[in-house]
Motif scaffolding. Structure first.
Motif, short mmCIF file in Angstrom:
data_model
loop_
_atom_site.label_atom_id
_atom_site.label_comp_id
_atom_site.label_asym_id
_atom_site.label_seq_id
_atom_site.Cartn_x
_atom_site.Cartn_y
_atom_site.Cartn_z
N VAL A 1 36.76 33.88 26.23
CA VAL A 1 37.89 33.60 26.77
C VAL A 1 38.71 34.13 28.08
O VAL A 1 39.25 33.34 28.73
N TRP B 1 52.36 36.84 29.32
CA TRP B 1 51.74 36.92 27.99
C TRP B 1 52.43 36.17 26.90
O TRP B 1 51.87 35.83 26.06
N LEU C 1 44.55 26.13 22.47
CA LEU C 1 43.02 26.47 22.96
C LEU C 1 42.20 26.69 21.63
O LEU C 1 41.01 26.75 21.47
N TRP C 2 42.83 27.18 20.50
CA TRP C 2 42.27 27.71 19.26
C TRP C 2 41.25 26.67 18.80
O TRP C 2 40.01 26.95 18.48
N THR D 1 33.71 36.29 22.07
CA THR D 1 35.01 35.32 22.04
C THR D 1 35.82 35.80 22.93
O THR D 1 36.39 35.29 23.78
N PHE E 1 50.87 32.81 27.29
CA PHE E 1 49.50 32.62 26.64
C PHE E 1 49.68 32.99 25.10
O PHE E 1 48.80 32.24 24.51
N ARG E 2 50.50 33.80 24.45
CA ARG E 2 50.30 33.90 23.04
C ARG E 2 50.92 32.89 22.42
O ARG E 2 50.57 32.40 21.22
N VAL F 1 37.96 27.07 20.92
CA VAL F 1 37.57 28.46 20.56
C VAL F 1 36.85 28.69 19.40
O VAL F 1 35.77 29.15 19.12
N ALA G 1 35.53 27.34 26.09
CA ALA G 1 37.00 27.50 26.24
C ALA G 1 37.47 26.82 27.56
O ALA G 1 38.89 26.53 27.45
N THR H 1 49.25 28.72 25.28
CA THR H 1 47.56 28.71 25.65
C THR H 1 46.83 28.64 24.39
O THR H 1 46.06 28.14 23.92
N LEU H 2 47.08 30.12 23.66
CA LEU H 2 46.02 30.33 22.48
C LEU H 2 46.13 29.40 21.56
O LEU H 2 45.00 29.10 20.87
#
Lengths: 276, 319
Positions: free
Chosen positions: B110, B220, B231-232, B106, B223-224, B235, B197, B227-228
């Motif tokens: 990613v 950062w 995207l989760w 994972t 992304f946190r 993923v 992903a 994006t994440l």
């Protein structure tokens, strides 16, 4: 300046991953070209020879491993499995996409559960059963059991393709006096042809790459390349060059096919859960 | 994004119960048609479910090659399994393998997807060969790595020699064997996570990222916080597939370590193989598999339900 450094570092990291991803294949090519007497004495400097391939493909002394035959077996059982799955899976996928009827969801989920079931749950009873029925080590037995791999894939993905088709197209055909059957064969099927091609190739790849079924349900007659590739490692002196050549020969078909379906892979690999 | 795992019958809702209405065929035959189409698939499903049911039935006996006339033993096989340390050892190794492989795949997958998403010239070239390891049969991949990890003549130790670690016994220690098997799993399946992903990244809405850039948000933070979470769902689909598949790993272990050294990498499917095929204690081997199947089934249910929740939440994000 800082930006450029980050960009270079990112590309560097990517290249590093791809070295990891490609090195084993490159190394197998090197191993397979080594003459037998230089297998362990040199790493990179040797006079390459095609002897290993000649041996593996049976154009000489084949070490008692009929690898070419395993290759043909792999072709037969994979094609057979995909053909059978298409014949029964396409109508089922169409029905599941176009009608809501009692049991359709249950059937779909049963099919999906095959995808996640530990193979040996079914194989061990089959191993006992096949011995009784005479299906052990036969094409028919292998094609039947490979349905576990190919059918769920084909039904689930084709259902998602059929669902993406607008029903109006078929309705128009019906109003024009087509029968349902004609509408399916002359309207719906041609529209999802790319999907059928992609899912067939993907199913073929998975059937080809399967190892646990032929390992347990065949012994020699219907044995496939995935099991056959291990035979060169047996004995008191494992033959690295032959093993490498056998490994490479057996990955050629799936790799060639994979290159042609790159665009459809996301939907295929995720069972339609993710569409690109 | 639509999910067959959570959605029921998408598409059919828009056109009622029994297909497009055409006044060509009498009503009753129309109602039968879906069943006629699906019968072959039902038959085949039955053909697969039959051995499964047979297996379940076998576990109630002490069926083995040494006992041509098995006795009914009820739930004894299961009782014996749970009372044996070898079962718990196998279960523990299986969980370690699955968690390890899924976690590394994972994170790495990613990361590779994020790097490819930048779409530099290097990335575009490499993306074309991303799926190569994934299309190689896992058993063949394990054979390749077995040749490379050979302690005395393998190329890995040869390349490590300059760094003073030319003698690593990769698959000859319990920890090393487990880590090596996970490494092969990672080699084969990281592209799987990366592909999903990457598809996710390419379908994310652009406006939140533009807004974040205007506000001067750092990489950062973006992304946190952006994006994440978005995207989760993608993923998670990959994680479910990978975790479930590694719980029933067989090929890689069989070819790389054969469960060794000792019993240290005997995962549940290998254990069932040894019991049923090598020692021909059929009932006992199948019992292992029924337990694994039940666990896989329950975990899948939980994960798929969670996936449904996540996807519904993702659907509420304004695009």
């Amino acid at each position: 300046m800082k930006r450029r450094l980050i960009a270079i570092a990112a590309d560097g990291a990517l290249i590093l991953y791809f070295v990891f991803a490609l090195f084993p294949v490159a190394w197998m090519i090197i191993l397979s070209l080594k003459p037998a007497n230089e297998l362990f004495s040199t790493y990179f400097s040797f006079a390459p020879t095609l002897d290993s391939y000649r041996t593996v493909l049976g154009a000489g002394h084949d070490e008692g491993v009929p690898f070419l035959r395993f290759f043909v077996n792999s072709l037969v059982v994979s094609l057979g499995a995909v053909g059978l799955s298409l014949a029964i899976g396409l109508p089922a996928a169409y029905a599941a996409a176009r009608w809501r009827f009692r049991g359709s969801e249950n059937l779909m989920f049963t099919l999906l559960s095959f995808r996640f079931a530990p193979e040996l749950t079914v194989i061990i009873p089959l191993f006992v059963l096949y011995q009784k029925l005479g299906l052990f080590d036969t094409y028919v037995g292998m094609i039947w059991v490979l349905q576990l791999v190919t059918l769920p894939l084909i039904v689930w993905i084709m259902r998602s393709y059929f669902s993406d088709l607008s029903p109006e197209v078929e309705q128009a055909a019906l109003l024009d006096g087509y029968t349902r059957k004609q509408a399916f064969f002359k309207v719906a099927l041609p529209l999802v042809r790319p999907g059928i091609a992609a899912v067939s190739l993907l199913a073929f790849i998975f059937a080809w790459n399967n190892f646990v079924f032929p390992l347990i349900l065949t012994s020699s007659e219907a044995q496939t390349v995935t099991v056959g590739a291990l035979s060169f490692l047996g004995g008191d002196r494992p033959k690295y060059n032959l093993t490498a050549a056998a490994a490479l020969v057996s990955v050629v078909p799936p790799l060639l096919l994979a290159l042609t379906i790159q665009r459809y892979l996301v939907r295929g690999l995720s069972f339609g859960a993710v569409k690109s | 994004m639509s999910s067959p795992l959570t959605e029921t019958d998408h598409g059919a809702a828009s056109h009622g119960g029994s297909g497009p209405s055409a006044r060509v065929v009498p009503r009753r035959r129309r109602a039968l048609r879906p069943y006629l189409l699906i019968v072959p698939a039902l038959l085949l499903t039955g053909g697969i479910l039959y051995p499964f049911g047979l297996g379940l039935y076998y576990t109630l006996f002490d069926f083995a090659a040494s006992k041509p006339r098995p006795d009914m033993v009820g739930l004894d096989n299961y009782r014996r399994i749970f009372g044996e340390s070898s079962f718990w050892d196998s279960a523990w190794v299986t969980v370690l393998y699955a968690v390890g492989a899924a976690a590394v795949e994972t994170v790495l997958g990613v990361a590779v997807a994020l790097l490819l998403h930048r779409s530099t010239r290097v990335g575009r070239v490499l993306e074309k060969i991303l799926i190569l390891p994934l299309m190689i049969a896992p058993v063949i991949a394990a054979i390749m790595w077995k040749l490379m990890l050979q302690p005395s003549v393998g190329v890995v130790n040869y390349l490590l020699k300059p760094f003073g670690m030319g003698g690593v016994q990769w698959t000859d220690t319990p920890a090393g064997a487990l880590l090596s098997s996970i490494a092969v799993d990672v080699w084969v399946y990281t592209p799987f996570v990366a592909i999903l992903a990457l598809a996710g990244l390419r379908s994310l809405p652009v406006s939140p990222f533009e807004a974040a850039a205007v506000d001067g948000a750092g990489w950062w933070f973006t992304f946190r916080k952006l994006t994440l979470p978005m995207l989760w769902p993608y993923v998670l689909v990959a994680v479910i597939f990978r975790f479930m598949d590694s719980l029933k790993v067989f090929d890689i272990i069989y070819a790389l370590t054969e469960g060794g050294p000792g019993d240290s990498t005997v995962v549940l499917q290998i254990r069932a193989y040894l019991e049923a095929i090598r020692f021909q204690r059929y009932s006992y081997g199948i019992s292992y598999m029924i337990v694994l199947w039940a666990v896989v089934y329950l975990v899948t249910m939980v994960l798929v339900r969670y996936l449904g929740k996540i996807q519904n939440r993702a659907a509420e994000v304004p695009k």
